[in-house]
Scaffold this motif. Structure first.
Motif, PDB file in Angstrom:
ATOM      1  N   ILE A 585     -36.733-132.627 -19.796  1.00 17.37           N
ATOM      2  CA  ILE A 585     -36.068-131.331 -20.003  1.00 17.37           C
ATOM      3  C   ILE A 585     -34.833-131.512 -20.878  1.00 17.37           C
ATOM      4  O   ILE A 585     -34.584-130.740 -21.808  1.00 17.37           O
ATOM      5  CB  ILE A 585     -35.682-130.707 -18.644  1.00 17.37           C
ATOM      6  CG1 ILE A 585     -36.946-130.397 -17.824  1.00 17.37           C
ATOM      7  CG2 ILE A 585     -34.869-129.434 -18.853  1.00 17.37           C
ATOM      8  CD1 ILE A 585     -36.646-129.848 -16.446  1.00 17.37           C
ATOM      9  N   LEU A 586     -34.048-132.557 -20.602  1.00 18.50           N
ATOM     10  CA  LEU A 586     -32.819-132.780 -21.370  1.00 18.50           C
ATOM     11  C   LEU A 586     -33.130-133.078 -22.832  1.00 18.50           C
ATOM     12  O   LEU A 586     -32.434-132.613 -23.731  1.00 18.50           O
ATOM     13  CB  LEU A 586     -32.031-133.932 -20.744  1.00 18.50           C
ATOM     14  CG  LEU A 586     -30.599-134.151 -21.268  1.00 18.50           C
ATOM     15  CD1 LEU A 586     -29.765-132.905 -21.034  1.00 18.50           C
ATOM     16  CD2 LEU A 586     -29.963-135.340 -20.571  1.00 18.50           C
ATOM     17  N   ASN A 587     -34.204-133.844 -23.101  1.00 18.83           N
ATOM     18  CA  ASN A 587     -34.580-134.122 -24.486  1.00 18.83           C
ATOM     19  C   ASN A 587     -34.963-132.837 -25.217  1.00 18.83           C
ATOM     20  O   ASN A 587     -34.582-132.617 -26.370  1.00 18.83           O
ATOM     21  CB  ASN A 587     -35.745-135.111 -24.525  1.00 18.83           C
ATOM     22  CG  ASN A 587     -35.302-136.533 -24.219  1.00 18.83           C
ATOM     23  OD1 ASN A 587     -34.119-136.841 -24.283  1.00 18.83           O
ATOM     24  ND2 ASN A 587     -36.231-137.395 -23.861  1.00 18.83           N
ATOM     25  N   LEU A 588     -35.758-131.978 -24.543  1.00 18.98           N
ATOM     26  CA  LEU A 588     -36.181-130.725 -25.184  1.00 18.98           C
ATOM     27  C   LEU A 588     -34.981-129.826 -25.463  1.00 18.98           C
ATOM     28  O   LEU A 588     -34.859-129.232 -26.540  1.00 18.98           O
ATOM     29  CB  LEU A 588     -37.201-130.008 -24.298  1.00 18.98           C
ATOM     30  CG  LEU A 588     -38.500-130.768 -24.005  1.00 18.98           C
ATOM     31  CD1 LEU A 588     -39.458-129.896 -23.206  1.00 18.98           C
ATOM     32  CD2 LEU A 588     -39.161-131.250 -25.288  1.00 18.98           C
ATOM     33  N   LEU A 589     -34.065-129.698 -24.458  1.00 20.57           N
ATOM     34  CA  LEU A 589     -32.887-128.846 -24.654  1.00 20.57           C
ATOM     35  C   LEU A 589     -31.968-129.426 -25.735  1.00 20.57           C
ATOM     36  O   LEU A 589     -31.424-128.678 -26.560  1.00 20.57           O
ATOM     37  CB  LEU A 589     -32.119-128.703 -23.339  1.00 20.57           C
ATOM     38  CG  LEU A 589     -32.784-127.861 -22.255  1.00 20.57           C
ATOM     39  CD1 LEU A 589     -31.991-127.935 -20.955  1.00 20.57           C
ATOM     40  CD2 LEU A 589     -32.935-126.409 -22.691  1.00 20.57           C
ATOM     41  N   SER A 590     -31.783-130.745 -25.730  1.00 17.90           N
ATOM     42  CA  SER A 590     -30.906-131.369 -26.730  1.00 17.90           C
ATOM     43  C   SER A 590     -31.437-131.130 -28.138  1.00 17.90           C
ATOM     44  O   SER A 590     -30.680-130.781 -29.050  1.00 17.90           O
ATOM     45  CB  SER A 590     -30.786-132.864 -26.464  1.00 17.90           C
ATOM     46  OG  SER A 590     -30.194-133.103 -25.218  1.00 17.90           O
ATOM     47  N   ASN A 591     -32.748-131.311 -28.337  1.00 19.53           N
ATOM     48  CA  ASN A 591     -33.321-131.079 -29.667  1.00 19.53           C
ATOM     49  C   ASN A 591     -33.166-129.616 -30.067  1.00 19.53           C
ATOM     50  O   ASN A 591     -32.862-129.299 -31.218  1.00 19.53           O
ATOM     51  CB  ASN A 591     -34.795-131.469 -29.672  1.00 19.53           C
ATOM     52  CG  ASN A 591     -34.985-132.973 -29.738  1.00 19.53           C
ATOM     53  OD1 ASN A 591     -34.043-133.709 -30.032  1.00 19.53           O
ATOM     54  ND2 ASN A 591     -36.178-133.443 -29.460  1.00 19.53           N
ATOM     55  N   ALA A 592     -33.400-128.698 -29.113  1.00 20.21           N
ATOM     56  CA  ALA A 592     -33.303-127.273 -29.441  1.00 20.21           C
ATOM     57  C   ALA A 592     -31.892-126.903 -29.870  1.00 20.21           C
ATOM     58  O   ALA A 592     -31.684-126.193 -30.854  1.00 20.21           O
ATOM     59  CB  ALA A 592     -33.735-126.433 -28.232  1.00 20.21           C
ATOM     60  N   VAL A 593     -30.884-127.399 -29.116  1.00 21.70           N
ATOM     61  CA  VAL A 593     -29.491-127.083 -29.469  1.00 21.70           C
ATOM     62  C   VAL A 593     -29.102-127.749 -30.781  1.00 21.70           C
ATOM     63  O   VAL A 593     -28.434-127.164 -31.634  1.00 21.70           O
ATOM     64  CB  VAL A 593     -28.544-127.533 -28.330  1.00 21.70           C
ATOM     65  CG1 VAL A 593     -27.093-127.432 -28.763  1.00 21.70           C
ATOM     66  CG2 VAL A 593     -28.783-126.683 -27.089  1.00 21.70           C
ATOM     67  N   LYS A 594     -29.543-129.011 -30.979  1.00 22.54           N
ATOM     68  CA  LYS A 594     -29.147-129.771 -32.170  1.00 22.54           C
ATOM     69  C   LYS A 594     -29.694-129.146 -33.451  1.00 22.54           C
ATOM     70  O   LYS A 594     -29.015-129.092 -34.469  1.00 22.54           O
ATOM     71  CB  LYS A 594     -29.619-131.214 -32.032  1.00 22.54           C
ATOM     72  CG  LYS A 594     -29.290-132.093 -33.241  1.00 22.54           C
ATOM     73  CD  LYS A 594     -29.487-133.560 -32.939  1.00 22.54           C
ATOM     74  CE  LYS A 594     -30.934-133.879 -32.684  1.00 22.54           C
ATOM     75  NZ  LYS A 594     -31.156-135.339 -32.533  1.00 22.54           N
ATOM     76  N   PHE A 595     -30.953-128.639 -33.411  1.00 22.88           N
ATOM     77  CA  PHE A 595     -31.584-128.132 -34.621  1.00 22.88           C
ATOM     78  C   PHE A 595     -31.509-126.614 -34.731  1.00 22.88           C
ATOM     79  O   PHE A 595     -32.258-126.004 -35.495  1.00 22.88           O
ATOM     80  CB  PHE A 595     -33.047-128.587 -34.677  1.00 22.88           C
ATOM     81  CG  PHE A 595     -33.201-130.059 -34.853  1.00 22.88           C
ATOM     82  CD1 PHE A 595     -33.603-130.861 -33.793  1.00 22.88           C
ATOM     83  CD2 PHE A 595     -32.909-130.671 -36.065  1.00 22.88           C
ATOM     84  CE1 PHE A 595     -33.738-132.232 -33.935  1.00 22.88           C
ATOM     85  CE2 PHE A 595     -33.047-132.039 -36.223  1.00 22.88           C
ATOM     86  CZ  PHE A 595     -33.460-132.818 -35.158  1.00 22.88           C
ATOM     87  N   THR A 596     -30.615-125.976 -33.949  1.00 30.03           N
ATOM     88  CA  THR A 596     -30.408-124.529 -34.055  1.00 30.03           C
ATOM     89  C   THR A 596     -29.055-124.270 -34.690  1.00 30.03           C
ATOM     90  O   THR A 596     -28.038-124.744 -34.189  1.00 30.03           O
ATOM     91  CB  THR A 596     -30.468-123.867 -32.669  1.00 30.03           C
ATOM     92  OG1 THR A 596     -31.753-124.111 -32.099  1.00 30.03           O
ATOM     93  CG2 THR A 596     -30.241-122.364 -32.784  1.00 30.03           C
ATOM     94  N   PRO A 597     -28.995-123.550 -35.816  1.00 29.50           N
ATOM     95  CA  PRO A 597     -27.708-123.283 -36.470  1.00 29.50           C
ATOM     96  C   PRO A 597     -26.817-122.399 -35.610  1.00 29.50           C
ATOM     97  O   PRO A 597     -27.264-121.770 -34.635  1.00 29.50           O
ATOM     98  CB  PRO A 597     -28.115-122.588 -37.784  1.00 29.50           C
ATOM     99  CG  PRO A 597     -29.568-122.867 -37.948  1.00 29.50           C
ATOM    100  CD  PRO A 597     -30.133-123.013 -36.575  1.00 29.50           C
ATOM    101  N   ARG A 598     -25.536-122.389 -35.965  1.00 31.66           N
ATOM    102  CA  ARG A 598     -24.556-121.546 -35.268  1.00 31.66           C
ATOM    103  C   ARG A 598     -24.995-120.086 -35.296  1.00 31.66           C
ATOM    104  O   ARG A 598     -25.419-119.571 -36.333  1.00 31.66           O
ATOM    105  CB  ARG A 598     -23.189-121.700 -35.925  1.00 31.66           C
ATOM    106  CG  ARG A 598     -22.075-120.903 -35.265  1.00 31.66           C
ATOM    107  CD  ARG A 598     -20.739-121.226 -35.912  1.00 31.66           C
ATOM    108  NE  ARG A 598     -20.360-122.606 -35.687  1.00 31.66           N
ATOM    109  CZ  ARG A 598     -19.752-123.034 -34.593  1.00 31.66           C
ATOM    110  NH1 ARG A 598     -19.423-122.186 -33.623  1.00 31.66           N
ATOM    111  NH2 ARG A 598     -19.423-124.307 -34.472  1.00 31.66           N
TER     112      ARG A 598
END
Length: 704
Positions: A585-598
């Protein structure tokens, strides 16, 4: 040489301590300059604020008096004394200006013609008052200028203090032109003049003084409690000196009450006024003193930590030197043993070229080692082929004589760790050790070979254990760096400014990132080797997801990404490995936040499928994944090669580890993505993993 290395380490530690404390000292000095500069800016802002307020008030009163002079000339009763109409007009104008305590019209002979007082004004002349004589005696070309007098006692309202503002009242002359008709006067209440300043709590920021250009003080706020109020600027020599030849200045000098102050003085443009703002230097340096104490404590702590770390490193280096000395001694002993053996021992490489040749081999084959190094092993044993394994063969001496030997070959891969199951590096050097024995002395040589082999294994084990211990110790400084960074960011030793806090967070984030990479590589190695063991238990979805959201909260907030939890109404108990499930879950959330612009968002949803399984989807509005990369998405160390994703850090292990974890649980991990529109990652667990649905995994769930 070894002692000099230790001295170099200690000198490096001392130099680092000096550099750290030097930087802290330099920062403290710079911070003091910055604090004083900030105090000077505060006094300048305070002076400008008072100047602006005084300018607004004076300009308004000036316009009021100019309008009043015009009204007197245009009104039929303007020159007649005690006119009710003029009195009513004056009262209306006074009421429109809260700063004005009263308006007075003085005739050319110095007698009051009109006023705003409710009672008759006593019949007296004002020819001794500066607000009358100044307009009357104006020089040519300066007619119509505003005159401001010092604080005086009102003759109309007994016991009140006022500041007179006056203008010349010019009337048409019989011979043409204009003549002196008297003066229009506004009595300004000093307390009302300071109302705005007092409402802004000037006493918490500093003190201000408003005075006439020729010295008399009109206003001082806050009112001094430990000395008499200032009556003239001459009582404040520092301000008087600063204004000599300047319209504004900022200085550091003693205040009237003695201590050093930061002082900013300004002349009010267009009017004979001076403003002065001051701030005690001690107040400006209060935060600096607190920060200095904190940084001094930090410096002492870092000095202690660096000293301890240096001592630890030096001690480890001493141990390493001792281990190396023991290894060298062991190597010499092994060489001595080999040279003393009755069996011939030959080492050669992959190509069969001889590397070493012991004395027994020299005696057995009648040739020196120097002549055989680099020669093929076939020159000694034609039938050996370089890979014989405990076979009886025929050897050939240097003189061509053949004799029977027992030839045993073993392979040594340099760089192998102490763990026999661990694979050696792919580029590790392979060395073959051949033991050649005369068949007539086979038993004796076998015994000697066993002893020699035992000694060699002991030396190899000591070397492997040393390398394993060093590998463990290399992680200790990383944990120390992360711990110290957490102490700094928690502000345990004192508040940090923005730059210092950013540096401490960068140190902590870098350490955490490196630790995550190490852990990820270890997890991947265990999974690939089939050694990762699941520790299954009942896990509540909302608990695991909530912990992951807490860890991602700050990162999402700093990146301007909104995280929406759509699982609030879903209760699911899953039979999984808690750590592995949270890691996915943490990997999926981290990738989603990292690759989503402001300005983007990440949405989490969960549902049950028709078969009783469980799905959890993490969808974002980020940059998306190219279609041509989807086939390699779950491969380790792979990242999409596009201009957007290359801006982001990462090892490319997160999705690969997550996919392997889901496979170990009998589940799946899938992806849907549109380039430039976003990505949705879905994990699926079978019904057997859902305790409140399809039931637990057979044989793994706890018994009822």
């Amino acid at each position: 040489m070894l002692g000099s290395v230790r001295y170099l380490m200690m000198a490096s530690g001392l130099a680092f301590v000096l550099v750290v404390n030097g930087l802290i000292g330099y920062g403290i000095v710079q911070r003091r300059h910055e604090a004083l500069d900030a105090g000077e800016r505060a006094t300048r802002d305070l002076a400008r604020m008072l100047e602006a307020q005084a300018l607004r008030t004076v300009f308004a009163v000036d316009q009021l008096l100019a309008d009043l002079a015009f009204a007197l000339n245009t009104h039929a009763e303007g020159r007649l004394p005690d006119s009710p109409a003029i009195h009513e007009h004056l009262v209306q104008r006074r009421n429109a200006f809260p700063q004005v305590a009263g308006l007075v019209v003085v005739g050319r002979d110095g007698e009051v013609l009109h006023h705003t007082a409710d009672t008759p004004v006593p019949p007296f002349r004002l020819t001794d008052r500066g607000f009358f004589t100044a307009p009357r005696d104006e020089r040519a070309g300066l007619e119509g200028r505003l005159h401001i007098g010092g604080i005086t006692t009102s003759r109309v309202v007994q016991g009140t203090q006022v500041i007179p503002f006056s203008r010349r009242w010019s009337v048409p002359a019989e011979t043409g032109g204009e003549a002196f008709g008297g003066a229009v006067v506004a009595m300004v209440d000093p307390s009302r003049l300071a109302t705005t300043l007092e409402s802004m709590r000037i006493d918490q920021e500093g003190s201000v003084v408003l005075a006439l250009a020729d010295g008399p003080v009109l206003l001082e706020r806050p009112r001094p409690t430990h000395r008499d109020p200032l009556l003239t600027l001459s009582q404040w020599p520092a301000v008087a000196r600063a204004l000599e030849g300047h319209s504004e200045a900022t200085i550091r000098d003693a205040a009237p009450d003695g201590p050093e102050n930061l002082i900013s003085v300004r002349r009010v443009q267009g009017y004979p006024l001076v403003v002065a703002a001051s701030l005690p230097s001690a107040d400006a340096l209060a935060d600096w003193r607190r920060d200095t104490a904190a940084w001094t404590a930090i410096g002492a702590a870092m000095t202690l930590a660096i000293t301890l770390l240096t001592a630890f490193v030096v001690r480890q280096h001493v141990r390493r030197e001792q281990d190396q000395a023991r290894l060298a001694a062991a190597s010499r002993r092994i060489r001595g043993i080999l040279d003393s053996m009755l069996d011939a021992v030959v080492t050669f490489d992959d190509s069969g070229r001889i590397a070493t040749f012991n004395r027994a081999a020299e005696s057995m084959f009648g040739v020196a080692e120097t002549a055989m190094v680099g020669q093929p092993i076939d020159a000694l044993i034609p039938e050996g082929g370089g890979h014989a394994d405990d076979r009886d063969l025929m050897a050939r001496r240097h003189d061509g004589h053949a004799f029977p030997v027992g030839f045993t070959v073993s392979e040594l891969r340099l760089g192998r760790r102490s763990d026999a199951k661990a694979e050696a590096p792919a580029d590790a050097q392979r060395v073959f050790v051949g033991v050649i024995r005369d068949m007539t002395r086979r038993k004796q040589q076998e015994a000697e070979l066993v002893a020699s082999k035992t000694q060699a294994e002991l030396a190899n084990r000591a070397k492997s254990e040393f390398l394993a211990n060093m590998s463990h110790e290399l992680r200790t400084p990383l944990n120390a760096i992360i711990g110290f960074a957490e102490i700094l960011t928690s502000e345990f030793f004192g508040a940090l400014d923005d730059r210092q806090m950013a540096c401490a967070r960068d140190i902590h984030d870098s350490g955490e990132h490196l630790l995550e990479i190490v852990n990820a590589v270890l997890d991947m190695s265990k999974v690939d080797a089939g050694q990762y063991e699941l520790h299954e238990e009942a896990v509540e979805l909302h608990e695991a997801l909530g912990q992951c959201l807490i860890m991602l909260r700050d990162r999402a907030a700093s990146g301007g990404v909104e995280v929406r939890d759509g699982t609030a109404g879903i209760a699911a108990t899953l039979w999984v490995d808690r750590r592995a499930f949270k890691q996915v879950i943490l990997n999926l959330l981290s990738n989603a936040v990292k690759f989503t612009p402001r300005g983007g968002s990440v949405t989490i949803t969960a549902e049950s499928d028709a078969a009783g399984g469980f799905r959890l989807t993490v969808a974002d509005t980020g940059i998306g994944i190219p279609a041509e990369f989807m086939g390699e998405l779950f491969q380790p160390f792979r990242q999409a090669e596009n201009s957007a994703s290359r801006r982001y850090e990462g090892t490319g292990l997160g999705l690969s580890i997550s996919k392997n974890f889901m496979d170990l649980h009998g589940g799946t991990l899938s992806c849907r993505s549109v380039l430039g529109a976003g990505t949705a990652m879905t994990l699926h667990l079978p019904a057997a993993r859902v305790l409140n649905g399809g039931g637990p995994v057979a044989g793994n769930a706890p018994s009822a």
